[in-house]
Design a protein around this motif. Sequence first.
Motif, short mmCIF file in Angstrom:
data_model
loop_
_atom_site.label_atom_id
_atom_site.label_comp_id
_atom_site.label_asym_id
_atom_site.label_seq_id
_atom_site.Cartn_x
_atom_site.Cartn_y
_atom_site.Cartn_z
N ALA A 1 34.56 -27.55 57.94
CA ALA A 1 35.78 -28.11 57.36
C ALA A 1 35.59 -28.31 55.86
O ALA A 1 34.55 -28.82 55.42
N THR A 2 36.56 -27.91 55.07
CA THR A 2 36.51 -28.09 53.62
C THR A 2 37.82 -28.71 53.15
O THR A 2 38.86 -28.57 53.79
N GLN A 3 37.76 -29.37 52.00
CA GLN A 3 38.92 -30.03 51.40
C GLN A 3 39.30 -29.36 50.10
O GLN A 3 38.44 -28.89 49.35
N LEU A 4 40.61 -29.29 49.81
CA LEU A 4 41.11 -28.67 48.59
C LEU A 4 40.84 -29.54 47.37
O LEU A 4 40.84 -30.77 47.45
N CYS A 5 40.60 -28.89 46.25
CA CYS A 5 40.60 -29.59 44.96
C CYS A 5 42.03 -30.05 44.69
O CYS A 5 42.98 -29.26 44.73
N SER A 6 42.21 -31.33 44.41
CA SER A 6 43.56 -31.88 44.27
C SER A 6 44.27 -31.38 43.03
O SER A 6 45.50 -31.47 42.95
N ARG A 7 43.54 -30.82 42.05
CA ARG A 7 44.18 -30.36 40.82
C ARG A 7 44.61 -28.89 40.93
O ARG A 7 45.79 -28.57 40.79
N CYS A 8 43.65 -28.01 41.19
CA CYS A 8 43.99 -26.58 41.21
C CYS A 8 44.43 -26.11 42.58
O CYS A 8 45.08 -25.07 42.70
N ARG A 9 44.08 -26.82 43.60
CA ARG A 9 44.37 -26.46 44.99
C ARG A 9 43.87 -25.04 45.31
O ARG A 9 44.46 -24.31 46.09
N ALA A 10 42.77 -24.69 44.66
CA ALA A 10 42.15 -23.38 44.91
C ALA A 10 40.71 -23.55 45.40
O ALA A 10 40.33 -22.97 46.41
N ALA A 11 39.94 -24.34 44.69
CA ALA A 11 38.56 -24.58 45.11
C ALA A 11 38.54 -25.51 46.31
O ALA A 11 39.43 -26.36 46.49
N ARG A 12 37.49 -25.35 47.14
CA ARG A 12 37.36 -26.17 48.35
C ARG A 12 35.93 -26.66 48.44
O ARG A 12 34.98 -25.98 48.01
N TYR A 13 35.77 -27.84 49.09
CA TYR A 13 34.45 -28.45 49.14
C TYR A 13 34.22 -29.06 50.52
O TYR A 13 35.15 -29.56 51.15
N CYS A 14 32.94 -29.01 50.95
CA CYS A 14 32.58 -29.59 52.25
C CYS A 14 32.26 -31.06 52.14
O CYS A 14 32.24 -31.77 53.15
N CYS A 15 31.99 -31.55 50.91
CA CYS A 15 31.64 -32.96 50.73
C CYS A 15 31.84 -33.32 49.27
O CYS A 15 31.98 -32.46 48.39
N ALA A 16 31.83 -34.61 49.00
CA ALA A 16 32.03 -35.09 47.63
C ALA A 16 30.87 -34.68 46.73
O ALA A 16 31.07 -34.41 45.53
N GLU A 17 29.67 -34.60 47.27
CA GLU A 17 28.52 -34.21 46.47
C GLU A 17 28.68 -32.79 45.92
O GLU A 17 28.41 -32.52 44.74
N CYS A 18 29.15 -31.87 46.78
CA CYS A 18 29.37 -30.50 46.33
C CYS A 18 30.50 -30.44 45.30
O CYS A 18 30.44 -29.65 44.34
N GLN A 19 31.54 -31.27 45.47
CA GLN A 19 32.64 -31.26 44.51
C GLN A 19 32.16 -31.70 43.13
O GLN A 19 32.50 -31.09 42.12
N LYS A 20 31.34 -32.73 43.08
CA LYS A 20 30.83 -33.20 41.79
C LYS A 20 29.91 -32.16 41.15
O LYS A 20 29.98 -31.92 39.94
N ALA A 21 29.06 -31.52 41.97
CA ALA A 21 28.15 -30.51 41.42
C ALA A 21 28.92 -29.32 40.87
O ALA A 21 28.58 -28.79 39.80
N HIS A 22 29.96 -28.91 41.57
CA HIS A 22 30.75 -27.77 41.11
C HIS A 22 31.53 -28.12 39.84
O HIS A 22 31.72 -27.28 38.95
#
Length: 1041
Positions: A992-1013
Amino acid sequence: MGLQRSLGVSSMLDRHGTPEFWAAVFLVHGYALRDYSALYEEMQQVQEHRQAQRGGATREGGWEGSDSPEWQQLTQSMRRARAGICSFQFALASSDALFRKSPGHERRVLALLRSDTFKSYSAVFDAVARGRLSGTFAYDVSAILATMLSLLPECMGVYKAPCNSGDDCDLELYSAFVKAAADSHVLDHACRAALWLADFVGGEQAACTAGGAAAQEQEAHHEIGTATLRPVDLGQREKKMGSICDRLRSMRKDINKVLSTLLGPLLGQQQSLGALHPRPLAAPRTGTDPGLLALLPAVRGLLSGTGVQVWAAKQLLDVANVAQEEVLGGTELGSSVCKMFGLTAPDPYLGLPSTARMQPHLFTATADHPLKKPDTATTIELLRGAMSVSSSTWQVTISGPVGAAVAAPGALPTGSVTTAGGRPVGGGSASASGSAAAGGGGVAAAAAAPTYRLPETIPFSAAQVCSMVSTALQRVLMPGWSAARSDQGEIVQALLLLSRLAQELRARQAQRVLEGIWGMINGWLQSLPVDALTPARQVLQQLGALLLHECPGEGELAQAAARQGGHPEPNDCPLALHAAEGFLILVHDVSVEWLGQPLALHGALFGRLIADMVNALLRQSCVLPVLVVHQPSPSLLDLVVTLRAMCNALRRKGMVAEAAALQTVLLHLAEQLAAVWMRPLPEGMRSGSCSQGAGSGAAAGPGCLPGQPIPDDLAAAIDRTAAALLTKASREQVPKQRLRRMWLAAHGRPNKAAILPAPVSVVFIMAQLLSLLSGLRKQRLWEADVPKDSILALTRVYMAVALQALLASESAPARSGLLTASEARAESWRAMLLAEEGAAVAWAASALYAAVRRQWLEGQEAALDLLEVLVLLLPAEDLRSHVGYYKDESATWPPSGPALPLALGQGWLAQQGREKLAAVMNWRQTSRGGLVLSLAAPAHLSDMIAKPHITALPQLPCPADAAAAVAAVTGIWPCSAADCSRLQESGREPIATQLCSRCRAARYCCAECQKAHWRAGHKTQCARQGAIWAALNTAPAPLHP
């Protein structure tokens, strides 16, 4: 033996055992053997006469023999002859006459081998094998046979197999043994005699069982008759049967020792097994003793005898039946258990009647325990021993009808050979040779060589051998029977034999064998012990060579199957790849299993094996570009996502070298994918899987059907394309024939059941791989330990992506305002190049600096080619942080300093013949930024834009479209963070992944990956990706809210 030694017999024979003494001993022994053989023949005649008088009874009824004077006299004479034979064995054993370290050992063995002893043995064995005896006499004969057979292993001159040093083998004794055995055919007749005894034991056991059952039934009904055995008679008979079984077990041990040791000297010093095949797949190792190689035809002749071949087969099937009966619970229960675990349950006896099956307890019966059955440990030992003997025997005697041989200096002969007796033993044709390298899987070489014919002495075909070996392997690899896999040597030998023979069979036979191999391999890989990792690599290489192997006639077979299924045309998926359906799930599951090994418990070794497995089954097999066309499930996409995460997981576990090895393999996979799918096709080809530009050629024609030779002009065109687009390592590690089939199968008729169009899968996989490979830009590329091929491979991969971006940009130059759909697709390609802080530009700059510093012209030209396209594609602000430019003709210094931006001088570019690149750089400095393609650029720059011949490129979907299509069909939407290490479990839903709330293109499995990206570059790309998705109108609702 201890009693005789205490009496001083041993020391006396050692002290007085002169050469003359032993010559006399051998002479007397020969006389005794000839007397025994003559008496045996006479007794056979007497028995046949008695049988005729009884009306043709097939077996002497009693175990007490006959009371006739003639029979009694013959029996006494036979016993005296037997005593003489046994006395010889006593003399040898009590004095250690044939013991290696005893004085005069070599002299005594040579004297024995050069006498007629083996011929006398052969005569006795032959007489026994052709005879029919009563139970009493079989009891005596078994003792003689066991006594004679015990001598053979002591005379071989082989002390350790394989022989890797001079102490392991006495070449003079070995040569004399091979010559004596070939002249006398003693080994073949010994196997026949042992088979006869085993058949007799089986028949007598059936009679005992029937007699005992009848006696119990009569006793239950209070009846008395003479046709059944009394309990006392039955017990005595079973006791004698137990003694015969004990001697048969000794005979089996000695025969197996001879068969397994016979190849020891030829396999020593890391000799290639391929050099010993009937049609050699490799030349002998340099430095191999020519005298030793000259013995190979005679050794093959010994192993090609009918008796030896039937012995190997019968023993293998007998012990497989023991496993079936004792472990799986009998034939009926065994079939259901096999079905439960996905194993096939064929007739293990190739149609032989049930009376030919040796009952399990006959392998372990003794006089004291005549009905003792083997336990699991004994069954496993029997099965492994039988597999070892049969595999080694068949490796040097069996070839399929269409196997190709290597033609190289020093290659062993492939034609028929004869023994000293003049009997052909090699089979085949003297002119049989081919041009394919070992494991090439080519049809052209197989078609050029004549059909291989086994010698008449071999009663089995290659397909039947595969069936028997598969039957045994299925028992060893049964779920839960891990003890059988503690020693992997026999399993590896059997798998190597199967994988070789599968490449030498015609299409219909090969299909059954290949399906069986892949059906068994999963359980084997998941339970590998650490000491089996090295041989496992060899098996994986062979399995990889199978995936694109094409069998003669498979095109016609596919067409017939398509007609039966109501389809007008079949797809061009190779039969071997179709038979391996599900192997991607195998790679996924096994990799996850190995990654879970604790680091302290050899975890690093299993981590490296992951890279080796992916290298063998995906890279060197050249199968990835073909799989995107023919995969009916999302398993390939799942596997790529998992391998990307696995590389990061290895690094996080501290296994840096193992992660680097896997990353290198994935790099070359991306190289293959880019060469086959993202660049113009070879001349004379057109793709059946994606649209082409105006430069595409005509269809290849019917000569490219699977299983048929490739036309010479098309083969040459593919070779030129491979040389231009693949690095030297990728070409030299793979046979040319396999590279050709990679292109042809990838662009042949696609599988209509494929889950996605091939171009969609290609772009999705490339995006996943580049996300991982972008980290290579941080390496110290200028150092010598970084392979040049790795640098060149990634440069060419980025070049393929940049050309696709250039193709999309040419048809939709950017304008101000909102993006149109065509502009968004071009921007999607640019975003792929600029991901991870402008990875493509940073790589081009680093690769150029490394090539200049290492004085590597090919790498320098490739990096400059990439830089030219990037300068045309990317806005000026994205270039300045990585590449600086000095507009001065006197700036002739080379790019210097590893730190970015890389300094390029106008004068140096002119020296390299890159005046047009310098002109573009000048133009970029005077312009206000933006894209060259959208500016009023000078007219002479149109030549530079046309240089890559983008009109001949295949048209692929942009990364955004590919990602949306994959998500819509499969539900796979991977985490966008390049360093994500979360693994998808087998058989589960996508992570399961979550959309980036700004671009709605990138997706992340966790908050840690979102911050790293975000820190890795998404901060600057988020708005651009949002605009792309908005223009394409492909931003879906969250797949996993």
